[in-house]
Design a protein around this motif. Structure first.
Motif, PDB file in Angstrom:
ATOM      1  N   ILE A 255       0.815  -1.204   0.000  1.00 34.25           N
ATOM      2  CA  ILE A 255       0.000   0.000   0.000  1.00 34.25           C
ATOM      3  C   ILE A 255       0.855   1.262   0.000  1.00 34.25           C
ATOM      4  CG2 ILE A 255      -1.972  -1.093   1.121  1.00 34.25           C
ATOM      5  CD1 ILE A 255      -1.061   0.115   3.743  1.00 34.25           C
ATOM      6  N   SER A 256       2.146   1.126   0.235  1.00 39.37           N
ATOM      7  CA  SER A 256       3.032   2.283   0.223  1.00 39.37           C
ATOM      8  C   SER A 256       4.474   1.816   0.127  1.00 39.37           C
ATOM      9  CB  SER A 256       2.823   3.131   1.481  1.00 39.37           C
ATOM     10  OG  SER A 256       3.648   4.272   1.467  1.00 39.37           O
ATOM     11  N   GLU A 257       5.274   2.550  -0.666  1.00 40.72           N
ATOM     12  CA  GLU A 257       6.719   2.310  -0.729  1.00 40.72           C
ATOM     13  C   GLU A 257       7.395   3.650  -0.504  1.00 40.72           C
ATOM     14  OE1 GLU A 257       5.003   1.872  -3.832  1.00 40.72           O
ATOM     15  OE2 GLU A 257       4.224  -0.088  -3.250  1.00 40.72           O
ATOM     16  N   ALA A 258       8.237   3.717   0.503  1.00 39.44           N
ATOM     17  CA  ALA A 258       8.833   4.996   0.885  1.00 39.44           C
ATOM     18  C   ALA A 258      10.349   4.883   0.930  1.00 39.44           C
ATOM     19  CB  ALA A 258       8.302   5.439   2.252  1.00 39.44           C
ATOM     20  N   SER A 259      11.014   5.968   0.543  1.00 41.75           N
ATOM     21  CA  SER A 259      12.470   6.030   0.669  1.00 41.75           C
ATOM     22  C   SER A 259      12.826   6.618   2.032  1.00 41.75           C
ATOM     23  CB  SER A 259      13.058   6.888  -0.451  1.00 41.75           C
ATOM     24  OG  SER A 259      12.520   8.201  -0.402  1.00 41.75           O
ATOM     25  N   VAL A 260      13.990   6.248   2.538  1.00 40.79           N
ATOM     26  CA  VAL A 260      14.472   6.737   3.835  1.00 40.79           C
ATOM     27  C   VAL A 260      15.723   7.571   3.577  1.00 40.79           C
ATOM     28  CG1 VAL A 260      15.233   6.097   6.149  1.00 40.79           C
ATOM     29  CG2 VAL A 260      13.546   4.688   4.956  1.00 40.79           C
ATOM     30  N   SER A 277       1.381   6.955   3.760  1.00 41.66           N
ATOM     31  CA  SER A 277       0.775   7.819   2.751  1.00 41.66           C
ATOM     32  C   SER A 277       0.549   6.985   1.501  1.00 41.66           C
ATOM     33  CB  SER A 277       1.686   9.014   2.434  1.00 41.66           C
ATOM     34  OG  SER A 277       1.930   9.770   3.610  1.00 41.66           O
ATOM     35  N   GLY A 278      -0.672   6.981   1.022  1.00 44.20           N
ATOM     36  CA  GLY A 278      -0.952   6.178  -0.168  1.00 44.20           C
ATOM     37  C   GLY A 278      -2.126   6.711  -0.956  1.00 44.20           C
ATOM     38  N   ASN A 279      -2.191   8.069  -1.086  1.00 49.35           N
ATOM     39  CA  ASN A 279      -3.313   8.706  -1.791  1.00 49.35           C
ATOM     40  C   ASN A 279      -4.654   8.288  -1.191  1.00 49.35           C
ATOM     41  OD1 ASN A 279      -1.609  10.001  -3.669  1.00 49.35           O
ATOM     42  ND2 ASN A 279      -1.475   8.115  -4.887  1.00 49.35           N
ATOM     43  N   PHE A 280      -4.707   8.290   0.138  1.00 48.88           N
ATOM     44  CA  PHE A 280      -5.934   7.891   0.824  1.00 48.88           C
ATOM     45  C   PHE A 280      -6.949   9.020   0.798  1.00 48.88           C
ATOM     46  CE2 PHE A 280      -2.726   5.318   3.256  1.00 48.88           C
ATOM     47  CZ  PHE A 280      -3.140   4.096   2.779  1.00 48.88           C
ATOM     48  N   SER A 281      -8.205   8.653   0.635  1.00 51.46           N
ATOM     49  CA  SER A 281      -9.285   9.598   0.907  1.00 51.46           C
ATOM     50  C   SER A 281      -9.616   9.517   2.395  1.00 51.46           C
ATOM     51  CB  SER A 281     -10.521   9.241   0.078  1.00 51.46           C
ATOM     52  OG  SER A 281     -11.024   7.967   0.467  1.00 51.46           O
ATOM     53  N   ALA A 282     -10.490  10.402   2.864  1.00 48.59           N
ATOM     54  CA  ALA A 282     -10.851  10.370   4.287  1.00 48.59           C
ATOM     55  C   ALA A 282     -11.488   9.038   4.656  1.00 48.59           C
ATOM     56  CB  ALA A 282     -11.807  11.520   4.605  1.00 48.59           C
ATOM     57  N   GLU A 283     -12.298   8.474   3.741  1.00 46.33           N
ATOM     58  CA  GLU A 283     -12.991   7.221   4.029  1.00 46.33           C
ATOM     59  C   GLU A 283     -12.041   6.026   4.031  1.00 46.33           C
ATOM     60  OE1 GLU A 283     -16.394   4.502   1.860  1.00 46.33           O
ATOM     61  OE2 GLU A 283     -16.679   6.665   1.935  1.00 46.33           O
TER      62      GLU A 283
END
Length: 496
Positions: A255-260, A277-283
């Motif tokens: 659901i997410s890939e992040a660099s450190v 963070s994964g382009n989530f809406s509030a719902e």
């Protein structure tokens, strides 16, 4: 007389207070009265756990209850059926598909480091995933059914090339289903580029959500225990400043890939907190928060049936229940007025107070009203009438034996007390057994009947007595013939 007026004023004050409570606090209505959703779920065995035992079933139920609470559905009912099934009732929830999605997913959260020397494959797969998502999001067609190019022609060409490679036509039509499957395949391949999980949701303390700064999207916040915080710091330290990504995987899907960044090379990300963070809406952010806070399911769950009850059917049930209740009260009132005269009138007032007190208690606790619950309430009215009948029959017996009216009333209450108490206690024991051993609707029936039994004792032994004593303060009402026909009296009498 002054003392009886004081008690009468107290009863009147209680009635006014009960009326205010009923008007101020809304009733909690069950699924059959306000509509909603009902889900039937079955717990599935795994290779490790071949058979679902009661212990596993209760563990799954505990997780589902936490998720239901997170959904914010008031007065939901979750009960086990048989050896492996559960039935969940969600009053007022008119979107069962969303509830099924949140409740049925395993919610196994994993943090993984990207494998070495997989940067090029990762870039290619992520690009393909974003293009397929864009295709699914826009779904734009020309009049002849051809795909309309996106603003970025390069992306459009790459998407068409990917589609040709995967054997997908230009026209969308029924190809959206296969494209979803291709997206799932791409996600699986992305997950395969990560090492086995180093940190899981078992070390998660809580989850929340917040709006991302400067953009309209949402992110999910995580907080780990001390062991989880140490693992997270070590994991981020191992990939800081490299081309390797930190993968956040939920139920086998990235659901997410992040660099450190380089700044975390020395100690990693400390503090035991992280954000997804994964382009989530509030719902969608809230749904993920509910799943993570509820914990992962110890065994997979399959949704067998999703059933919806519309609000119109609920209103029809309320209308029928109200009609049945009013009809029952009217018939009971007519009977006791004809048989017991003035005492019957007092009983009608006491029963009205009894119904008002019941409704006030239902609002305050609150009790979830269902059709079986209303049946329990109507049955408890019969118990309240029975108590008054026992008292009034004793009063009539005393009048037949020649006692004065006032003494007959007092003797009637004292002589009937033990019978009334025994009858109510035995019913209360039955209610306790039903509530302890029963499930769902049976508990609702037991709760309303039990409350009614307790209030019946109060109204029969206190309200009825206070009202009778108050009325007996008026000479015009203090006549034995107001309680018993003169032909049954041992001698003609118009006074006490």
């Amino acid at each position: 007389m002054a003392r009886q007026q004081g008690w009468f004023a107290l009863i009147l004050a209680l009635a006014i207070a009960a009326g205010s409570v009923v008007l101020s606090f809304p009733f909690q209505l069950g699924l059959d009265l306000q509509g909603g959703s009902q889900l039937t779920l079955e717990v599935q065995p795994t290779e490790q756990i071949k058979q679902v035992t009661n212990q596993e079933l209760e563990a799954v139920k505990a997780v589902l209850e936490r998720r239901v609470n997170g959904l914010g559905v008031a007065e939901s009912i979750l009960q086990t059926i048989g050896d492996s099934q559960l039935v969940l009732q969600l009053p007022g929830e008119q979107d069962p598909s969303r509830a099924a999605k949140v409740l049925g997913q395993t919610a196994l959260l994993e943090f993984r480091a990207q494998k070495r020397n997989t940067a090029e494959d990762m870039v290619a797969l992520k690009r393909m995933r974003s293009e397929i998502r864009a295709f699914l999001d826009y779904k734009l067609l020309s009049e002849d059914g051809d795909l309309i190019s996106f603003e970025n022609d390069q992306n459009s060409e790459q998407l068409l090339a990917a589609k040709n490679l995967l054997g997908i036509k230009n026209k969308i039509g029924n190809e959206l289903g296969p494209l979803q499957e291709i997206l799932e395949r791409v996600n699986i391949e992305i997950v395969d580029l990560f090492e086995p999980a180093y940190l899981t949701g078992k070390d998660l303390v809580t989850a929340g959500r917040q709006q991302e700064q400067n953009i309209s999207g949402w992110e999910v916040t995580l907080s780990f225990n001390q062991e989880g915080a140490d693992k997270f710091a070590e994991l981020t330290k191992s990939i800081a400043g490299t081309d390797r990504l930190l993968g956040i995987v939920l139920d086998g899907r990235s659901i997410s890939e992040a660099s450190v960044g380089d700044q975390f090379k020395t100690a990693g990300i400390t503090g035991g907190a992280a954000t997804i963070s994964g382009n989530f809406s509030a719902e969608t952010a809230r749904d993920l928060e509910v799943q993570l806070r509820g914990g992962s399911l110890p065994l997979p769950v399959e949704i067998l049936e999703v059933r919806s009850i519309g609000p119109s059917l609920g209103l029809e049930n309320i209308s029928r229940s109200l009609s049945a209740t009013l009809a029952g009260l009217a018939l009971v009132a007519l009977f006791i007025l004809l048989i017991y005269r003035l005492a019957g009138f007092v009983a009608v007032i006491a029963l009205s107070l009894y119904a008002l007190f019941n409704l006030a208690v239902y609002s305050l606790i609150p009790v979830t009203l269902t059709l079986p619950g209303i049946a329990g309430f109507i049955l408890s009215i019969g118990m309240a009438v029975d108590a008054n009948i026992l008292i009034f029959e004793r009063v009539k017996d005393e009048l037949r034996s020649g006692n004065t009216l006032i003494r007959s009333i007092e003797t009637g209450f004292s002589q009937a007390f033990s019978s009334i108490l025994d009858g109510h206690l035995t019913t209360l024991i039955s209610c306790t057994a039903l509530f302890s051993l029963g499930t769902g609707l049976v508990k609702g029936f037991a709760a309303t009947l039990g409350i009614g039994v307790v209030l019946s004792l109060f109204t029969a032994l206190n309200c009825t007595r206070v009202l009778l004593r108050f009325l007996m303060g008026y000479q015009i009402l203090r006549k034995p013939t107001n309680f018993l026909a003169s032909k049954y009296l041992p001698f003609p009498s118009d006074t006490n």
